[in-house]
Design an enzyme around this catalytic site. Structure first.
Site, mmCIF file in Angstrom:
data_model
loop_
_atom_site.group_PDB
_atom_site.id
_atom_site.type_symbol
_atom_site.label_atom_id
_atom_site.label_comp_id
_atom_site.label_asym_id
_atom_site.label_seq_id
_atom_site.Cartn_x
_atom_site.Cartn_y
_atom_site.Cartn_z
ATOM 1 N N GLU A 168 0.799 -1.240 0.000
ATOM 2 C CA GLU A 168 0.000 0.000 0.000
ATOM 3 C C GLU A 168 0.831 1.290 0.000
ATOM 4 O O GLU A 168 0.537 2.221 0.740
ATOM 5 C CB GLU A 168 -0.960 -0.008 1.199
ATOM 6 C CG GLU A 168 -1.845 -1.244 1.242
ATOM 7 C CD GLU A 168 -2.811 -1.268 2.426
ATOM 8 O OE1 GLU A 168 -2.727 -0.381 3.293
ATOM 9 O OE2 GLU A 168 -3.650 -2.175 2.473
ATOM 10 N N GLU A 283 -6.222 -10.821 -1.284
ATOM 11 C CA GLU A 283 -7.030 -10.622 -0.062
ATOM 12 C C GLU A 283 -8.519 -10.552 -0.388
ATOM 13 O O GLU A 283 -9.250 -9.721 0.166
ATOM 14 C CB GLU A 283 -6.583 -9.339 0.655
ATOM 15 C CG GLU A 283 -5.095 -9.281 0.947
ATOM 16 C CD GLU A 283 -4.660 -8.066 1.772
ATOM 17 O OE1 GLU A 283 -5.519 -7.380 2.353
ATOM 18 O OE2 GLU A 283 -3.441 -7.816 1.818
HETATM 19 C C1 XIL Z 1 -6.096 -6.541 8.504
HETATM 20 C C2 XIL Z 1 -6.422 -7.743 9.381
HETATM 21 O O1 XIL Z 1 -7.366 -8.546 8.733
HETATM 22 C C3 XIL Z 1 -6.958 -7.285 10.719
HETATM 23 O O2 XIL Z 1 -7.103 -8.387 11.590
HETATM 24 C C4 XIL Z 1 -6.010 -6.265 11.338
HETATM 25 O O3 XIL Z 1 -6.590 -5.752 12.521
HETATM 26 C C5 XIL Z 1 -5.729 -5.122 10.378
HETATM 27 O O4 XIL Z 1 -5.223 -5.651 9.160
HETATM 28 N N1 XIL Z 1 -4.970 -4.808 3.832
HETATM 29 C C6 XIL Z 1 -3.942 -5.621 4.245
HETATM 30 C C7 XIL Z 1 -4.137 -6.526 5.402
HETATM 31 O O5 XIL Z 1 -2.899 -5.674 3.567
HETATM 32 O O6 XIL Z 1 -2.951 -6.747 6.118
HETATM 33 C C8 XIL Z 1 -5.222 -6.018 6.338
HETATM 34 O O7 XIL Z 1 -5.445 -6.999 7.348
HETATM 35 C C9 XIL Z 1 -6.472 -5.712 5.565
HETATM 36 C C10 XIL Z 1 -6.226 -4.645 4.520
#
Ligand code: XIL
Length: 377
Positions: A168, A283
């Site tokens: 990101e 994701e």
């Molecule tokens: C999220 C997790 O799912 C949560 O449990 C945590 O509190 C915050 O992070 N983008 C990403 C992930 O790259 O690492 C994130 O994961 C969600 C958004």
């Protein structure tokens, strides 16, 4: 007839069970037919037949502490990614102290079940440890970042399929040249922190596919189109400078009320292919916060998005992997305060319901895997 626990135990063993097993649904006076989605009927088997990777984000404590969860992950995935266990706060409780317990648990589970693992992640503006603000300065940021990458990627060298090296880093809304996000890494380590992270990762683990991972680059909305262009410019620049990068991770946190991803993303994936980059869907989930209607209506709307999206993506030969962000609605970050439904109903965003029955999204995703013309080089 098998109990739910017996069925899940069989799933863990990879055993073949009758194609339809009648078991008693929890809290239901009637027996519910639950299709057998293990063994040859699993996402994993359908993906493997087509040389694809399919998997999900996992939580180490649940792999070791919850047999039903572990059985589901074992039966459905050929690749895993830690949801949080490889982020800085989990791995590095103090500047000079590392703790690999959770990460090791995932690696061990995957190796016991013949699964690959993605590392997530080595550099991100979020999830910075509590000591970060008082410790990291312009003088030491590059050294702390490089040391982290050498230690973590070095420990797992040769064991990982890929690493999300930088997560990101693009945010056109920050208003900076090149679309770079205003972040502590940019501020303290300077604009070439991304190059530094990738070069250090390649040295520490030459075998892992090095990935740049981002969100909000899926749909044809103007802001997502702009962000995609900035990501493309970033990786083109990296290639030109000889910075080692192998893949782009498209997070794919889709929103059920938005237009579905389309031509812009398809063109992006094709441009990435032309510059020799692979693409991983890293994701995937479908936020249904703003959907109305019955559970069944929402489930079919969500399944349609899974089907359309995965079908579009697996048609592109450089798309190799689809990972969902969790596997069951029982455990999803989308039930957290920021994303929860206003009516208090739990989100129905993943391929398996909270009671571990396969959701319509499971069948949609599996059908989509089947559309891949196999195998691709
Ligand atoms: C999220 C997790 O799912 C949560 O449990 C945590 O509190 C915050 O992070 N983008 C990403 C992930 O790259 O690492 C994130 O994961 C969600 C958004």
């Amino acid at each position: 007839m098998k109990t739910r626990r017996e069925l899940l135990t069989l799933m863990a063993a990879g055993a073949a069970v009758a194609s339809t097993t009648r078991i008693w649904a929890q809290n239901s006076p009637e027996p519910a037919a639950i299709p057998d989605v293990t063994g040859p009927n699993s996402l994993r088997a359908h993906a493997e037949a087509r040389d694809l990777l399919v998997g999900c984000a996992v939580v180490p404590e649940k792999l070791t502490g919850e047999p039903d969860y572990a059985a589901l992950v074992a039966s459905q995935c050929n690749i895993l990614v830690p949801e949080n266990a490889m982020k800085w706060p989990a791995l590095r409780p103090a500047p000079g102290k590392f703790n690999f317990r959770g990460a090791d648990t995932i690696i061990d589970f995957a190796s016991a079940h013949g699964q690959k693992v993605r590392g997530h992640n080595l550099c991100w503006h979020e999830a910075l440890p509590s000591w970060f603000a008082a410790t990291v300065t312009k003088d030491n940021a590059r050294q702390i970042l490089a040391e982290h990458i050498r230690t973590v990627a070095g420990r797992y060298a040769g064991k990982l399929h890929s690493w999300d090296v930088v997560n990101e880093a693009i945010d056109p809304k920050s208003g900076l040249p090149d679309g770079l996000r205003k972040s502590p890494w940019l501020e303290f380590a300077g604009p070439d922190y991304i190059d530094l992270a990738f070069r250090t990762a390649r040295e520490a683990d030459p075998a892992a596919l090095l990935t740049y991972n981002d969100y909000g680059i899926e749909t044809d909305a103007p802001d997502e189109t702009e962000k995609r262009a900035a990501v493309l410019a970033l990786v083109r620049g990296m290639k030109k400078r000889g910075v080692p990068i192998d893949a782009i991770g498209i997070q794919s946190h889709l929103k059920a009320w938005n237009p579905e991803p389309g031509n812009g993303l398809r063109d992006f994936v094709r441009e990435l292919r032309q510059i020799g980059l692979r693409v991983f869907i890293t994701e995937l989930d479908v936020d249904e916060k703003k959907l109305e209607g019955s559970d069944a209506e929402r489930d079919s709307a969500i399944a349609r998005i899974y089907r359309d999206y995965a079908t579009m993506m697996v048609a592109e030969p450089n798309v190799d992997a689809i990972l969902t962000w969790g596997i069951t609605d029982r455990y999803t970050w989308l039930n957290g305060p920021k994303w929860a439904r206003p009516d208090g109903k739990p989100q129905r965003c993943l391929p398996f319901f909270a009671d571990y029955r396969p959701a319509p999204a499971f069948f949609a995703l599996r059908d989509a895997l089947d559309t891949r013309s196999a195998p691709h080089s």
